[in-house]
Design an enzyme around this catalytic site. Structure first.
Site, short mmCIF file in Angstrom:
data_model
loop_
_atom_site.label_atom_id
_atom_site.label_comp_id
_atom_site.label_asym_id
_atom_site.label_seq_id
_atom_site.Cartn_x
_atom_site.Cartn_y
_atom_site.Cartn_z
N ASN A 61 1.05 -0.62 -0.14
CA ASN A 61 -0.37 -0.25 0.36
C ASN A 61 1.29 0.66 -0.02
OD1 ASN A 61 -1.65 1.80 0.64
ND2 ASN A 61 -2.47 0.98 2.41
N VAL A 62 0.88 2.34 -1.07
CA VAL A 62 1.78 3.48 -0.81
C VAL A 62 1.40 4.44 0.15
CG1 VAL A 62 2.52 3.29 -3.57
CG2 VAL A 62 0.24 4.93 -2.87
N ASN A 88 2.25 5.35 -9.62
CA ASN A 88 1.46 5.27 -10.67
C ASN A 88 0.40 5.22 -9.84
OD1 ASN A 88 0.02 5.03 -13.25
ND2 ASN A 88 -0.43 3.09 -11.53
N SER A 141 -2.26 14.10 -13.78
CA SER A 141 -3.01 13.57 -14.56
C SER A 141 -3.59 15.60 -14.58
CB SER A 141 -4.66 13.87 -13.32
OG SER A 141 -5.29 14.68 -13.20
N TYR A 154 -9.63 14.51 -5.60
CA TYR A 154 -8.10 14.01 -6.62
C TYR A 154 -7.71 14.84 -6.92
CZ TYR A 154 -6.85 11.44 -11.07
OH TYR A 154 -6.27 10.99 -12.04
N ALA A 155 -8.18 16.37 -7.58
CA ALA A 155 -8.18 17.37 -8.10
C ALA A 155 -6.00 17.50 -7.32
CB ALA A 155 -9.00 18.43 -8.62
N1 LIG Z 1 -7.39 6.78 -16.12
C1 LIG Z 1 -6.86 8.29 -16.36
O1 LIG Z 1 -8.26 8.54 -17.38
C2 LIG Z 1 -5.93 8.95 -15.63
C3 LIG Z 1 -6.22 10.37 -16.26
C4 LIG Z 1 -4.92 10.85 -15.41
C5 LIG Z 1 -4.01 10.36 -14.71
N2 LIG Z 1 -5.09 9.33 -13.96
C6 LIG Z 1 -4.11 8.33 -13.56
O2 LIG Z 1 -2.74 7.28 -12.98
C7 LIG Z 1 -3.22 6.76 -12.52
C8 LIG Z 1 -3.02 5.84 -12.28
O3 LIG Z 1 -4.95 5.40 -13.04
P1 LIG Z 1 -6.02 4.12 -14.10
O4 LIG Z 1 -6.75 4.98 -14.90
O5 LIG Z 1 -4.86 3.00 -14.37
O6 LIG Z 1 -5.71 3.51 -12.65
P2 LIG Z 1 -7.20 2.01 -12.40
O7 LIG Z 1 -7.86 1.40 -10.87
O8 LIG Z 1 -7.44 1.61 -13.56
O9 LIG Z 1 -5.47 1.12 -11.86
C9 LIG Z 1 -5.01 1.43 -9.87
C10 LIG Z 1 -4.17 1.04 -9.87
O10 LIG Z 1 -3.57 1.23 -8.57
C11 LIG Z 1 -3.75 -0.02 -7.18
N3 LIG Z 1 -3.37 1.18 -6.10
C12 LIG Z 1 -4.59 1.53 -5.02
N4 LIG Z 1 -4.65 2.68 -4.17
C13 LIG Z 1 -3.05 1.77 -3.95
C14 LIG Z 1 -2.45 1.77 -3.11
N5 LIG Z 1 -3.40 2.89 -1.40
N6 LIG Z 1 -1.29 1.72 -3.27
C15 LIG Z 1 -0.76 0.76 -3.94
N7 LIG Z 1 -1.68 0.20 -5.12
C16 LIG Z 1 -2.73 1.28 -5.02
C17 LIG Z 1 -5.14 0.02 -7.49
O11 LIG Z 1 -4.86 -2.07 -6.91
C18 LIG Z 1 -4.90 -0.48 -9.59
O12 LIG Z 1 -4.29 -2.03 -9.70
C19 LIG Z 1 -3.03 7.00 -11.06
O13 LIG Z 1 -2.95 7.71 -10.33
C20 LIG Z 1 -4.27 8.60 -11.54
O14 LIG Z 1 -4.29 9.10 -10.94
C21 LIG Z 1 -5.36 7.75 -15.05
#
Ligand SMILES: NC(=O)c1ccc[n+]([C@@H]2O[C@H](COP(=O)([O-])OP(=O)(O)OC[C@H]3O[C@@H](n4cnc5c(N)ncnc54)[C@H](O)[C@@H]3O)[C@@H](O)[C@H]2O)c1
Length: 259
Positions: A61-62, A88, A141, A154-155
């Site tokens: 857990n990060v 990430n 993001s 989030y923002a």
């Molecule tokens: N999908 C988008 O449109 C988008 C846009 C901008 C930014 N992001 C960013 O990209 C990153 C990945 O997003 P995604 O879309 O792949 O999301 P996702 O929900 O598909 O994957 C996120 C992963 O992070 C893991 N996770 C959640 N909480 C955690 C914790 N406390 N410790 C360790 N792992 C944890 C989850 O289990 C999951 O596998 C995030 O930081 C998100 O904010 C995504």
């Protein structure tokens, strides 16, 4: 291959963008340690990537410093060093700003911002101990700059990450460590399915703010991460690069003509 022989660690890599980064790095000859809170998802991803020669997993857990330290220690133990850290892991929660509890604020900021800060610290300490050099990439993001009322926590977390990236870049430049961020627009992952595309209307609203006329693929973020991790980006530090299909430069909206 430009990244061949490097060692990377990626948080939140059981699915989505983190998983795409792991795949891209493995294809580029990088040895990779992936972590996630989702133990089952992590194991399934490792099985799917099928690279026991170059891939290790660790559940963590990060939001817990010890877990992030353990991820970096695993890279050093298994592959001898750490060259690339991708912070990430992230979560988004839809909530009216007046309804956000203290617990939820702490949870989102704890994962998205504090977790990335732990990643910066742990990676930089390892990189300095091995003689300096390395790249730390924070997954930000477009919400670092733009505002969606239902995604206040989030923002705030991604806005903080922008400054984390700037200040860490300046602080770590003397050690030849670059710190950069990637700020995607709307990428087709589970996060978007659960928090953004909550209805057909919501999806159309997103498309009206997306000149490219489509959501991005996780691999289109991973390719930016691979570029930033490489020496092709050797003079880029402290900045956020936005693969967003044109969202940030758009004023008003575009007609929705889907591709
Ligand atoms: N999908 C988008 O449109 C988008 C846009 C901008 C930014 N992001 C960013 O990209 C990153 C990945 O997003 P995604 O879309 O792949 O999301 P996702 O929900 O598909 O994957 C996120 C992963 O992070 C893991 N996770 C959640 N909480 C955690 C914790 N406390 N410790 C360790 N792992 C944890 C989850 O289990 C999951 O596998 C995030 O930081 C998100 O904010 C995504």
């Amino acid at each position: 291959m430009k990244l061949s022989g490097k060692v990377a660690a990626i948080t939140g890599a059981a699915r989505g963008i983190g998983k795409a980064c792991a795949k891209r790095f493995l294809d580029d000859g990088v040895k990779v340690v992936i972590s996630d809170v989702d133990a089952e998802g992590l194991a399934a991803t490792a099985a799917e990537l099928a690279r026991p020669d170059a891939l290790r997993t660790i559940v963590g857990n990060v939001a817990k410093r010890a877990d992030v330290d353990q991820l970096v220690a695993t890279a050093a133990k298994e592959f001898g060093r750490l060259d690339i850290m991708v912070n990430n892991a992230g979560v988004a929660r839809n909530r009216d700003i007046l309804e956000i509890s203290e617990e939820e604020f702490d949870e989102i900021i704890g994962i998205n911002l504090k977790g990335a800060f732990f990643g910066v610290q742990a990676a930089a300490k390892q990189m300095i101990a091995q003689g300096g050099g390395g790249v730390i990439i924070n997954m930000s993001s477009v919400n670092a700059l733009l505002a969606i009322p239902a995604l206040a926590t989030y923002a705030m977390s991604k806005g903080g990450m922008k400054q984390l990236t700037s200040v860490a870049a300046v602080a770590l430049a003397p050690h030849n460590i670059r710190v950069v961020a990637v700020g995607p627009g709307t990428i087709l992952t589970d996060m978007v399915a659960s928090s953004i595309y909550t209805s057909e209307d919501a999806r159309k609203t997103v498309m009206s703010r997306t000149p490219a006329g489509r959501g991005g693929e996780p691999s289109e973020v991973a390719s930016v991460v691979a570029f930033l991790a490489s020496d092709d980006a050797s003079y880029i530090t402290g900045q956020t690069i936005y693969p967003d299909g044109g969202r940030l430069v758009l004023n008003y909206t575009v007609p929705v003509k889907e591709k």
